[in-house]
Design a protein around this motif. Sequence first.
Motif, PDB file in Angstrom:
ATOM      1  N   ALA A 196       0.835  -1.203   0.000  1.00  0.00           N
ATOM      2  CA  ALA A 196       0.000   0.000   0.000  1.00  0.00           C
ATOM      3  C   ALA A 196       0.866   1.248   0.000  1.00  0.00           C
ATOM      4  CB  ALA A 196      -0.939  -0.010   1.202  1.00  0.00           C
ATOM      5  N   ARG A 197       1.961   1.249   0.766  1.00  0.00           N
ATOM      6  CA  ARG A 197       2.874   2.404   0.780  1.00  0.00           C
ATOM      7  C   ARG A 197       3.522   2.584  -0.585  1.00  0.00           C
ATOM      8  NH1 ARG A 197       4.482   0.427   5.980  1.00  0.00           N
ATOM      9  NH2 ARG A 197       6.349  -0.494   5.012  1.00  0.00           N
ATOM     10  N   TRP A 198       3.917   1.473  -1.184  1.00  0.00           N
ATOM     11  CA  TRP A 198       4.527   1.544  -2.526  1.00  0.00           C
ATOM     12  C   TRP A 198       3.539   2.098  -3.544  1.00  0.00           C
ATOM     13  CZ3 TRP A 198       2.644  -1.887  -6.403  1.00  0.00           C
ATOM     14  CH2 TRP A 198       3.276  -1.755  -7.635  1.00  0.00           C
ATOM     15  N   ALA A 199       2.306   1.631  -3.514  1.00  0.00           N
ATOM     16  CA  ALA A 199       1.307   2.058  -4.495  1.00  0.00           C
ATOM     17  C   ALA A 199       0.919   3.517  -4.312  1.00  0.00           C
ATOM     18  CB  ALA A 199       0.067   1.168  -4.396  1.00  0.00           C
ATOM     19  N   ALA A 200       1.064   4.047  -3.107  1.00  0.00           N
ATOM     20  CA  ALA A 200       0.700   5.444  -2.856  1.00  0.00           C
ATOM     21  C   ALA A 200       1.552   6.403  -3.670  1.00  0.00           C
ATOM     22  CB  ALA A 200       0.824   5.745  -1.367  1.00  0.00           C
ATOM     23  N   GLU A 201       2.701   5.959  -4.143  1.00  0.00           N
ATOM     24  CA  GLU A 201       3.577   6.799  -4.958  1.00  0.00           C
ATOM     25  C   GLU A 201       3.113   6.868  -6.408  1.00  0.00           C
ATOM     26  OE1 GLU A 201       7.500   5.260  -4.523  1.00  0.00           O
ATOM     27  OE2 GLU A 201       7.535   5.485  -2.328  1.00  0.00           O
ATOM     28  N   GLY A 202       2.123   6.032  -6.765  1.00  0.00           N
ATOM     29  CA  GLY A 202       1.596   6.043  -8.124  1.00  0.00           C
ATOM     30  C   GLY A 202       1.949   4.774  -8.885  1.00  0.00           C
ATOM     31  N   VAL A 203       0.937   4.144  -9.459  1.00  0.00           N
ATOM     32  CA  VAL A 203       1.128   2.908 -10.221  1.00  0.00           C
ATOM     33  C   VAL A 203       0.363   3.031 -11.530  1.00  0.00           C
ATOM     34  CG1 VAL A 203       0.817   0.398 -10.242  1.00  0.00           C
ATOM     35  CG2 VAL A 203       1.312   1.573  -8.090  1.00  0.00           C
ATOM     36  N   ARG A 204       0.971   2.598 -12.608  1.00  0.00           N
ATOM     37  CA  ARG A 204       0.317   2.647 -13.906  1.00  0.00           C
ATOM     38  C   ARG A 204       0.061   1.251 -14.453  1.00  0.00           C
ATOM     39  NH1 ARG A 204       3.252   7.303 -17.607  1.00  0.00           N
ATOM     40  NH2 ARG A 204       2.637   9.122 -16.364  1.00  0.00           N
ATOM     41  N   GLY A 205      -0.808   1.196 -15.454  1.00  0.00           N
ATOM     42  CA  GLY A 205      -1.023  -0.048 -16.178  1.00  0.00           C
ATOM     43  C   GLY A 205      -2.202  -0.858 -15.671  1.00  0.00           C
ATOM     44  N   GLU A 206      -2.399  -2.020 -16.312  1.00  0.00           N
ATOM     45  CA  GLU A 206      -3.460  -2.943 -15.916  1.00  0.00           C
ATOM     46  C   GLU A 206      -2.954  -3.814 -14.774  1.00  0.00           C
ATOM     47  OE1 GLU A 206      -4.767  -5.002 -19.384  1.00  0.00           O
ATOM     48  OE2 GLU A 206      -5.604  -3.189 -20.297  1.00  0.00           O
ATOM     49  N   ILE A 207      -3.772  -3.955 -13.736  1.00  0.00           N
ATOM     50  CA  ILE A 207      -3.291  -4.530 -12.478  1.00  0.00           C
ATOM     51  C   ILE A 207      -4.157  -5.698 -12.033  1.00  0.00           C
ATOM     52  CG2 ILE A 207      -2.913  -4.046 -10.025  1.00  0.00           C
ATOM     53  CD1 ILE A 207      -2.485  -1.087 -10.890  1.00  0.00           C
ATOM     54  N   THR A 208      -3.483  -6.764 -11.607  1.00  0.00           N
ATOM     55  CA  THR A 208      -4.132  -7.898 -10.953  1.00  0.00           C
ATOM     56  C   THR A 208      -3.460  -8.078  -9.595  1.00  0.00           C
ATOM     57  OG1 THR A 208      -4.471  -8.964 -13.104  1.00  0.00           O
ATOM     58  CG2 THR A 208      -4.747 -10.328 -11.152  1.00  0.00           C
ATOM     59  N   VAL A 209      -4.277  -8.200  -8.557  1.00  0.00           N
ATOM     60  CA  VAL A 209      -3.756  -8.354  -7.196  1.00  0.00           C
ATOM     61  C   VAL A 209      -4.072  -9.760  -6.699  1.00  0.00           C
ATOM     62  CG1 VAL A 209      -3.808  -7.475  -4.833  1.00  0.00           C
ATOM     63  CG2 VAL A 209      -4.148  -5.904  -6.750  1.00  0.00           C
ATOM     64  N   VAL A 210      -3.069 -10.424  -6.161  1.00  0.00           N
ATOM     65  CA  VAL A 210      -3.234 -11.757  -5.584  1.00  0.00           C
ATOM     66  C   VAL A 210      -2.936 -11.658  -4.088  1.00  0.00           C
ATOM     67  CG1 VAL A 210      -2.559 -14.182  -5.719  1.00  0.00           C
ATOM     68  CG2 VAL A 210      -2.432 -12.742  -7.763  1.00  0.00           C
ATOM     69  N   VAL A 211      -3.874 -12.129  -3.264  1.00  0.00           N
ATOM     70  CA  VAL A 211      -3.745 -11.990  -1.806  1.00  0.00           C
ATOM     71  C   VAL A 211      -3.794 -13.365  -1.150  1.00  0.00           C
ATOM     72  CG1 VAL A 211      -4.652 -10.885   0.273  1.00  0.00           C
ATOM     73  CG2 VAL A 211      -4.917  -9.762  -1.949  1.00  0.00           C
ATOM     74  N   GLU A 212      -2.886 -13.590  -0.241  1.00  0.00           N
ATOM     75  CA  GLU A 212      -2.844 -14.842   0.519  1.00  0.00           C
ATOM     76  C   GLU A 212      -4.138 -15.045   1.292  1.00  0.00           C
ATOM     77  OE1 GLU A 212       0.399 -16.798   3.583  1.00  0.00           O
ATOM     78  OE2 GLU A 212      -0.051 -14.657   3.735  1.00  0.00           O
ATOM     79  N   GLY A 213      -4.593 -16.281   1.385  1.00  0.00           N
ATOM     80  CA  GLY A 213      -5.788 -16.582   2.154  1.00  0.00           C
ATOM     81  C   GLY A 213      -5.557 -16.441   3.647  1.00  0.00           C
ATOM     82  N   ALA A 214      -6.620 -16.465   4.408  1.00  0.00           N
ATOM     83  CA  ALA A 214      -6.520 -16.351   5.867  1.00  0.00           C
ATOM     84  C   ALA A 214      -5.745 -17.539   6.432  1.00  0.00           C
ATOM     85  CB  ALA A 214      -7.914 -16.295   6.487  1.00  0.00           C
ATOM     86  N   PRO A 215      -4.949 -17.315   7.449  1.00  0.00           N
ATOM     87  CA  PRO A 215      -4.169 -18.423   8.036  1.00  0.00           C
ATOM     88  C   PRO A 215      -5.069 -19.415   8.755  1.00  0.00           C
ATOM     89  CG  PRO A 215      -3.980 -16.453   9.382  1.00  0.00           C
ATOM     90  CD  PRO A 215      -4.727 -16.042   8.137  1.00  0.00           C
ATOM     91  N   GLU A 216      -4.579 -20.633   8.873  1.00  0.00           N
ATOM     92  CA  GLU A 216      -5.287 -21.635   9.656  1.00  0.00           C
ATOM     93  C   GLU A 216      -5.356 -21.179  11.113  1.00  0.00           C
ATOM     94  OE1 GLU A 216      -6.791 -24.473   9.082  1.00  0.00           O
ATOM     95  OE2 GLU A 216      -6.386 -24.700   6.935  1.00  0.00           O
ATOM     96  N   PRO A 217      -6.472 -21.418  11.792  1.00  0.00           N
ATOM     97  CA  PRO A 217      -6.574 -21.013  13.200  1.00  0.00           C
ATOM     98  C   PRO A 217      -5.515 -21.706  14.055  1.00  0.00           C
ATOM     99  CG  PRO A 217      -8.718 -21.646  12.323  1.00  0.00           C
ATOM    100  CD  PRO A 217      -7.698 -22.055  11.313  1.00  0.00           C
ATOM    101  N   GLY A 218      -4.995 -20.999  15.019  1.00  0.00           N
ATOM    102  CA  GLY A 218      -4.042 -21.581  15.942  1.00  0.00           C
ATOM    103  C   GLY A 218      -4.750 -22.397  17.009  1.00  0.00           C
ATOM    104  N   PRO A 219      -4.000 -23.051  17.885  1.00  0.00           N
ATOM    105  CA  PRO A 219      -4.613 -23.847  18.958  1.00  0.00           C
ATOM    106  C   PRO A 219      -5.573 -22.996  19.795  1.00  0.00           C
ATOM    107  CG  PRO A 219      -2.258 -24.272  18.826  1.00  0.00           C
ATOM    108  CD  PRO A 219      -2.540 -23.124  17.903  1.00  0.00           C
TER     109      PRO A 219
END
Length: 286
Positions: A211-234
Amino acid sequence: MNSTAAGVLVLAGTPIGDPADAPPRLSEELAGADVVAAEDTRRLRRLAQALQVEVGGRIVSYFEGNEAGRTPELVDALLGGARVVLVTDAGMPSVSDPGYRLVAAAVERGIRVTAVPGPSAVLTALALSGLPVDRFCFEGFLPRKAGERAGRLREVAADRRTLVYFEAPHRIADALAAMAEVFGAERRAAVCRELTKTYEEVRRGPLEELARWAAEGVRGEITVVVEGAPEPGPGDLEPAELVRRVAAREEAGERRKEAIAAVAAEAGVPKRDVFDAVVAAKHGGA
């Protein structure tokens, strides 16, 4: 309905960047079509020129603004025996692009629908992300309004599948900031920009950092891939999840006592907690 005299609707995937990625069948379909419905007719002509193919049939525009009105016209052409080829600016028609209405209308009328598989920004980004790809969910574009966007993100915050989004360059910074707030600052992600083009870039890291990097400005067509939620801990599993796991083991043939003991062990909680959850669920559903 008898569709033996009807034509064929061809969903033709187009390159997401490099014209050299076009499948050979794309040229064949463009040359042999009776009608080519294109999201942008100018882009279609540029692609045909790059592929050194002459579009054989009539070219019509088919984009978000005229999709509803033009669909009946194209269905009539199909019912009359035409071979209609549908192309969008990039990737597979109907996937976050025009096409769904026409496919649904064709299916309803018994018209054959086929496809020319082509490049996909979703799958390309997934493969390049470095994140798990065994299970994923494509979420398309997020809502533009901040409140609606946050609500949509909260709906999938606990989803353990890898998430894939499309986003516009002028909204990517806000989208990543919202993801960091809802999913957690340290959730891993990859921002894939200008895939297969000259200035292709894949930026990987925690959402807050991206998010900090993108705040400086990003161009072009963009696809974002986000890691899924972690498995619950004990000890993090909700009672309903404990009950679900016990029920799954019982359905597989385990006795309830053994199932409760096994679930307690894998969840890191006392057997009494699992037993109480099962009893409460049973009484609650009575």
